[in-house]
Design a protein around this motif. Structure first.
Motif, PDB file in Angstrom:
ATOM      1  N   VAL A   4      -3.418   6.656 -15.079  1.00 57.42           N
ATOM      2  CA  VAL A   4      -2.640   5.962 -14.058  1.00 57.42           C
ATOM      3  C   VAL A   4      -3.573   5.139 -13.178  1.00 57.42           C
ATOM      4  CG1 VAL A   4      -1.147   6.263 -12.041  1.00 57.42           C
ATOM      5  CG2 VAL A   4      -0.881   7.774 -14.002  1.00 57.42           C
ATOM      6  N   ALA A   5      -3.193   3.900 -12.935  1.00 55.90           N
ATOM      7  CA  ALA A   5      -3.877   3.070 -11.937  1.00 55.90           C
ATOM      8  C   ALA A   5      -2.965   3.039 -10.716  1.00 55.90           C
ATOM      9  CB  ALA A   5      -4.102   1.661 -12.471  1.00 55.90           C
ATOM     10  N   ILE A   6      -3.495   3.424  -9.572  1.00 58.13           N
ATOM     11  CA  ILE A   6      -2.720   3.426  -8.338  1.00 58.13           C
ATOM     12  C   ILE A   6      -3.136   2.213  -7.530  1.00 58.13           C
ATOM     13  CG2 ILE A   6      -2.182   4.674  -6.222  1.00 58.13           C
ATOM     14  CD1 ILE A   6      -2.725   7.263  -7.809  1.00 58.13           C
ATOM     15  N   VAL A   7      -2.174   1.349  -7.254  1.00 61.54           N
ATOM     16  CA  VAL A   7      -2.445   0.082  -6.571  1.00 61.54           C
ATOM     17  C   VAL A   7      -1.895   0.149  -5.160  1.00 61.54           C
ATOM     18  CG1 VAL A   7      -2.088  -2.411  -6.626  1.00 61.54           C
ATOM     19  CG2 VAL A   7      -2.234  -1.130  -8.763  1.00 61.54           C
ATOM     20  N   THR A  13     -10.286  -3.415  -3.858  1.00 66.51           N
ATOM     21  CA  THR A  13     -10.098  -2.743  -5.142  1.00 66.51           C
ATOM     22  C   THR A  13      -9.011  -3.357  -6.003  1.00 66.51           C
ATOM     23  OG1 THR A  13      -8.588  -1.151  -4.124  1.00 66.51           O
ATOM     24  CG2 THR A  13     -10.929  -0.545  -4.249  1.00 66.51           C
ATOM     25  N   PHE A  14      -8.196  -4.233  -5.448  1.00 62.77           N
ATOM     26  CA  PHE A  14      -7.088  -4.794  -6.223  1.00 62.77           C
ATOM     27  C   PHE A  14      -7.557  -5.489  -7.499  1.00 62.77           C
ATOM     28  CE2 PHE A  14      -4.331  -8.298  -7.418  1.00 62.77           C
ATOM     29  CZ  PHE A  14      -3.236  -7.566  -7.813  1.00 62.77           C
ATOM     30  N   LYS A  15      -8.678  -6.136  -7.453  1.00 63.99           N
ATOM     31  CA  LYS A  15      -9.168  -6.889  -8.609  1.00 63.99           C
ATOM     32  C   LYS A  15      -9.285  -6.016  -9.857  1.00 63.99           C
ATOM     33  CE  LYS A  15     -13.870  -6.253  -6.975  1.00 63.99           C
ATOM     34  NZ  LYS A  15     -15.000  -6.890  -6.359  1.00 63.99           N
ATOM     35  N   TYR A  16      -9.484  -4.718  -9.683  1.00 63.96           N
ATOM     36  CA  TYR A  16      -9.660  -3.832 -10.827  1.00 63.96           C
ATOM     37  C   TYR A  16      -8.371  -3.600 -11.617  1.00 63.96           C
ATOM     38  CZ  TYR A  16     -14.113  -3.036  -8.592  1.00 63.96           C
ATOM     39  OH  TYR A  16     -15.348  -3.223  -8.031  1.00 63.96           O
ATOM     40  N   VAL A  17      -7.237  -3.696 -10.983  1.00 62.77           N
ATOM     41  CA  VAL A  17      -5.988  -3.439 -11.706  1.00 62.77           C
ATOM     42  C   VAL A  17      -5.704  -4.550 -12.727  1.00 62.77           C
ATOM     43  CG1 VAL A  17      -4.291  -4.563 -10.185  1.00 62.77           C
ATOM     44  CG2 VAL A  17      -3.662  -2.527 -11.469  1.00 62.77           C
ATOM     45  N   ILE A  25       0.981   1.888 -14.177  1.00 64.06           N
ATOM     46  CA  ILE A  25       0.539   1.322 -12.904  1.00 64.06           C
ATOM     47  C   ILE A  25       1.556   1.743 -11.848  1.00 64.06           C
ATOM     48  CG2 ILE A  25       0.100  -0.791 -11.595  1.00 64.06           C
ATOM     49  CD1 ILE A  25      -0.791  -2.085 -14.227  1.00 64.06           C
ATOM     50  N   TRP A  26       1.059   2.426 -10.828  1.00 60.13           N
ATOM     51  CA  TRP A  26       1.901   2.882  -9.729  1.00 60.13           C
ATOM     52  C   TRP A  26       1.505   2.113  -8.482  1.00 60.13           C
ATOM     53  CZ3 TRP A  26       1.615   8.962  -9.951  1.00 60.13           C
ATOM     54  CH2 TRP A  26       2.054   9.412 -11.205  1.00 60.13           C
ATOM     55  N   THR A  27       2.491   1.814  -7.658  1.00 64.81           N
ATOM     56  CA  THR A  27       2.204   1.144  -6.395  1.00 64.81           C
ATOM     57  C   THR A  27       3.124   1.694  -5.315  1.00 64.81           C
ATOM     58  OG1 THR A  27       1.782  -1.000  -5.347  1.00 64.81           O
ATOM     59  CG2 THR A  27       3.715  -0.862  -6.784  1.00 64.81           C
ATOM     60  N   LEU A  28       3.001   1.183  -4.121  1.00 68.83           N
ATOM     61  CA  LEU A  28       3.778   1.715  -3.018  1.00 68.83           C
ATOM     62  C   LEU A  28       4.253   0.606  -2.095  1.00 68.83           C
ATOM     63  CD1 LEU A  28       1.421   3.029  -0.288  1.00 68.83           C
ATOM     64  CD2 LEU A  28       0.526   2.114  -2.411  1.00 68.83           C
ATOM     65  N   ASP A  42       5.113   0.464 -13.029  1.00 64.46           N
ATOM     66  CA  ASP A  42       5.775   1.526 -13.779  1.00 64.46           C
ATOM     67  C   ASP A  42       6.461   2.534 -12.858  1.00 64.46           C
ATOM     68  OD1 ASP A  42       5.013   0.791 -16.547  1.00 64.46           O
ATOM     69  OD2 ASP A  42       2.997   1.068 -15.753  1.00 64.46           O
ATOM     70  N   ARG A  43       5.969   2.644 -11.634  1.00 57.42           N
ATOM     71  CA  ARG A  43       6.576   3.500 -10.612  1.00 57.42           C
ATOM     72  C   ARG A  43       6.216   2.921  -9.257  1.00 57.42           C
ATOM     73  NH1 ARG A  43       7.535   8.861 -13.045  1.00 57.42           N
ATOM     74  NH2 ARG A  43       6.561   8.781 -15.097  1.00 57.42           N
ATOM     75  N   LEU A  44       7.181   2.987  -8.347  1.00 58.17           N
ATOM     76  CA  LEU A  44       6.921   2.529  -6.979  1.00 58.17           C
ATOM     77  C   LEU A  44       7.338   3.647  -6.035  1.00 58.17           C
ATOM     78  CD1 LEU A  44       7.101  -0.830  -5.458  1.00 58.17           C
ATOM     79  CD2 LEU A  44       8.504   0.882  -4.328  1.00 58.17           C
ATOM     80  N   PHE A  45       6.561   3.837  -4.987  1.00 57.34           N
ATOM     81  CA  PHE A  45       6.825   4.901  -4.023  1.00 57.34           C
ATOM     82  C   PHE A  45       7.128   4.281  -2.661  1.00 57.34           C
ATOM     83  CE2 PHE A  45       4.400   6.599  -7.433  1.00 57.34           C
ATOM     84  CZ  PHE A  45       4.902   7.862  -7.623  1.00 57.34           C
ATOM     85  N   GLU A  46       8.318   4.543  -2.173  1.00 56.42           N
ATOM     86  CA  GLU A  46       8.731   4.109  -0.831  1.00 56.42           C
ATOM     87  C   GLU A  46       9.265   5.341  -0.128  1.00 56.42           C
ATOM     88  OE1 GLU A  46       8.828   3.020   2.248  1.00 56.42           O
ATOM     89  OE2 GLU A  46       8.641   1.056   1.292  1.00 56.42           O
ATOM     90  N   ILE A  47       8.393   6.046   0.545  1.00 61.67           N
ATOM     91  CA  ILE A  47       8.749   7.325   1.154  1.00 61.67           C
ATOM     92  C   ILE A  47       9.082   7.184   2.640  1.00 61.67           C
ATOM     93  CG2 ILE A  47       8.005   9.749   1.385  1.00 61.67           C
ATOM     94  CD1 ILE A  47       8.339   8.843  -1.500  1.00 61.67           C
ATOM     95  N   HIS A  48       9.024   5.985   3.164  1.00 61.61           N
ATOM     96  CA  HIS A  48       9.360   5.767   4.574  1.00 61.61           C
ATOM     97  C   HIS A  48      10.865   5.729   4.796  1.00 61.61           C
ATOM     98  CE1 HIS A  48       5.320   3.891   4.153  1.00 61.61           C
ATOM     99  NE2 HIS A  48       5.120   4.591   5.262  1.00 61.61           N
TER     100      HIS A  48
END
Length: 99
Positions: A4-7, A13-17, A25-28, A42-48
C-alpha cells in the motif's frame, strides 16, 4: 500481502507515488485536489465530521463536496453518523477492527 502507498498532503513525498509499484493507493480527505497527479485511488479516508471538512476556510470544500457526491469505484471510509446518501461511495470505517 498486498503493498500500500499512503498518499497525504506532503509535497516532499508526493513525488514517490507517481512511480510507486504498490498494489493499492490510499489517500485521505481532499489530498487528491492538491495532488491531481495521483495515479489512482483505491481507498479514501474521510474520518472528519461534515461540518469540519466543508468549513468555509477550506478553499476547495465546495469542490470536495461535489466530488464526494459522485459515485466512485473505491470506498470512502467515514464515521457511521456521517454516512448519508450525499456520499454514495461512503462506507463505515471499521473502528472496532482497527483497535
Amino acid at each position: 500481502m498486498p503493498s500500500v502507498a499512503i498518499v497525504g498532503f506532503s509535497e516532499k513525498t508526493f513525488k514517490y507515488v507517481k512511480s510507486s509499484k504498490a498494489d493499492e493507493i490510499w489517500t485521505l480527505n481532499y489530498a487528491y485536489l492538491l495532488h491531481t497527479e495521483i495515479p489512482r485511488i483505491d481507498r479514501l479516508f474521510e474520518i472528519h465530521k461534515r461540518d469540519w471538512y466543508l468549513r468555509k476556510e477550506v478553499k476547495k470544500s465546495m469542490e470536495y463536496e461535489r466530488w464526494l457526491a459522485q459515485p466512485h469505484t473505491f470506498p470512502i471510509y467515514m464515521e457511521e453518523n456521517e454516512l448519508t446518501d450525499l456520499v454514495p461511495s461512503g462506507v463505515r470505517y471499521p473502528f472496532e477492527e482497527i483497535g
